[in-house]
Every structure is written in structure tokens, then in C-alpha cells.
Design a protein around this motif. Sequence first.
Motif, short mmCIF file in Angstrom:
data_model
loop_
_atom_site.label_atom_id
_atom_site.label_comp_id
_atom_site.label_asym_id
_atom_site.label_seq_id
_atom_site.Cartn_x
_atom_site.Cartn_y
_atom_site.Cartn_z
N ALA A 70 0.83 -1.21 0.00
CA ALA A 70 0.00 0.00 0.00
C ALA A 70 0.86 1.25 0.00
N THR A 71 1.93 1.25 0.78
CA THR A 71 2.80 2.42 0.85
C THR A 71 3.49 2.68 -0.48
N GLY A 72 4.01 1.62 -1.10
CA GLY A 72 4.72 1.80 -2.37
C GLY A 72 3.85 2.38 -3.47
N VAL A 73 2.67 1.82 -3.66
CA VAL A 73 1.81 2.31 -4.75
C VAL A 73 1.20 3.66 -4.39
N GLY A 74 0.89 3.85 -3.10
CA GLY A 74 0.33 5.14 -2.68
C GLY A 74 1.33 6.26 -2.83
N LEU A 75 2.58 6.01 -2.50
CA LEU A 75 3.62 7.03 -2.63
C LEU A 75 3.81 7.42 -4.09
N TYR A 76 3.75 6.46 -4.97
CA TYR A 76 3.83 6.75 -6.41
C TYR A 76 2.74 7.76 -6.81
N ALA A 77 1.53 7.52 -6.36
CA ALA A 77 0.42 8.41 -6.71
C ALA A 77 0.60 9.79 -6.09
N LEU A 78 1.04 9.86 -4.84
CA LEU A 78 1.19 11.14 -4.17
C LEU A 78 2.25 12.00 -4.85
N ILE A 79 3.34 11.39 -5.30
CA ILE A 79 4.38 12.16 -6.00
C ILE A 79 3.84 12.71 -7.31
N LEU A 80 3.04 11.94 -8.01
CA LEU A 80 2.44 12.44 -9.25
C LEU A 80 1.50 13.60 -8.98
N ILE A 81 0.76 13.53 -7.88
CA ILE A 81 -0.20 14.60 -7.56
C ILE A 81 0.51 15.91 -7.19
N PHE A 82 1.46 15.82 -6.28
CA PHE A 82 2.02 17.03 -5.69
C PHE A 82 3.38 17.45 -6.26
N GLY A 83 4.01 16.59 -7.05
CA GLY A 83 5.31 16.92 -7.61
C GLY A 83 5.35 18.22 -8.39
N PRO A 84 4.38 18.46 -9.28
CA PRO A 84 4.43 19.69 -10.07
C PRO A 84 4.26 20.96 -9.23
N VAL A 85 3.76 20.85 -8.01
CA VAL A 85 3.52 22.03 -7.18
C VAL A 85 4.71 22.32 -6.26
N SER A 86 5.19 21.29 -5.56
CA SER A 86 6.22 21.52 -4.53
C SER A 86 7.48 20.70 -4.72
#
Length: 245
Positions: A48-64
Motif C-alpha cells: 500500500a505504501t509503495g503504490v500510494g507514494l507513487y500516486a502522491l508524488i504524481l499529484i504534488f510533484g508539479p507544485v512543490s
Amino acid sequence: MPRPVSRPLVAEFLGSLLLAALVIGSGIAAQRLSPDDVGLQLLENAAATGVGLYALILIFGPVSGAHFNPVVSLVDAIFGGLTWRRFALYVPAQVAGCVAGAVLANVLFDSAPVSISTTDRATWPHGASEVVATVGLLLVIFSLTRSGRAEHAPAAVGAYIGAAYWFTSSTSFANPAITVGRVFSDSFAGIAPASAPAYIAAQLVAVAVAVPLLHVLYPKPSTHAEDAVLPRTDHHPTQTGGGAR
């Protein structure tokens, strides 16, 4: 004009909140779904952590830049990709986000909003594991960003953290902010307050190891390198730094 900081700070807070909720919540779920099999609990938590982290980086990467981690922000500042002023603002947002995420995870599973962990993790193998886990994480992130391959970072970071759950005895916290956050949940992913300082110290030692290694491996960032896991949309031309995350 200096670029605004409100959007990146909101992104770092929300990303850290969701990361802590993901790590702790999946740990609680694993503990309840597989109460008699610790190995299966760890597998569920890591996946869960591995796949969830992938998604979170895609969401917030362009902002911060999707740091969610003070040691990542520290190395970014050392390499010139993040101003020290921004670093000083990121760290409290990350810590506050992880604490809020722990509270959220507790509430989502009908537990007391705050429950101080009783899981003692402060041993020499755990400390050594945190150094190794954090050095590995920093090498993954900054080797990609300094060589112009930042687009691979979301998958690589998620895969590395998922694997590091298994090859380190500490289950790879690798993040001072989430170490603090985990104190506030007496659950599978928690850590006792007395153990947290040793973990944070080990994570900071990892910075001292990783920065020289990165200078040896990638002495100059590629001309195509980007300064975040994903390129931020609020760059100011004078603040793009030396190409590090």
C-alpha cells in the motif's frame, strides 16, 4: 519577483498528511485483516505504501517537488535546488502534515484520535537500517534528478520504499517528519517517543553519507536535469538552482 510559497506549502502539508495516513492506515488495516501473520501484515503495509507514494508524488510533484521529507528538502537545499528560506518553511509543513495524517488514520479506523505508540524500536540494527534506508532513498531521488531522469522518480521512489520495508529491520522510515507522525498512533506502524530521536539522528547521518556519494557519482547535474521529483510549475528563472531535486 520571488515566487509565491503558499501553494508549495499547502502541497507539502497535504502530501505529508496523506503519506502518514497511508502508511499508518494501511498498517492498522493489515493488523486487523491479518492478526495472526506479521509477515502478511508487513507485505500489505509495504504494498500500500509503495503504490500510494507513487500516486502522491504524481499529484504534488508539479507544485512543490513532492518532498514530504525534511532530509530530502535538506539535500535539495545543499545542492541549490531549494532556497534555505523555502527549506525552513517546508520542514514545519511536513512535520505538521505527518502528525495530522496520523490523527486522521486513527480516526478512519475508529481509534482514539491520538494514541502515543508503545513500540520500542531503538536498537543498533534499527539505527543502522535507518542510515542505509535513508541513504538509499536519497541516492534514488538525486541520481535521477541530477541525471535528467526525474520522470522516473515517482515509480522508483515507490518501488524502493516498498522494497526497503523488507530489507531493513527498521522497515525504512527514512523520514524525520513521518517518524514524528508515527509517534501519535499506537498501531502496527507506530514508534515509541523514546525511540524517535535515534531514528531521526540516523536519518541525518544518512545525509552526511549521501551528499558526498552523490558528488562522486554525479559531480555535475545533467543539462537536462530537473530540480524536483516532477518539475514544479512555479519556478522563477533565478531560483532553479543547480539542477538538484
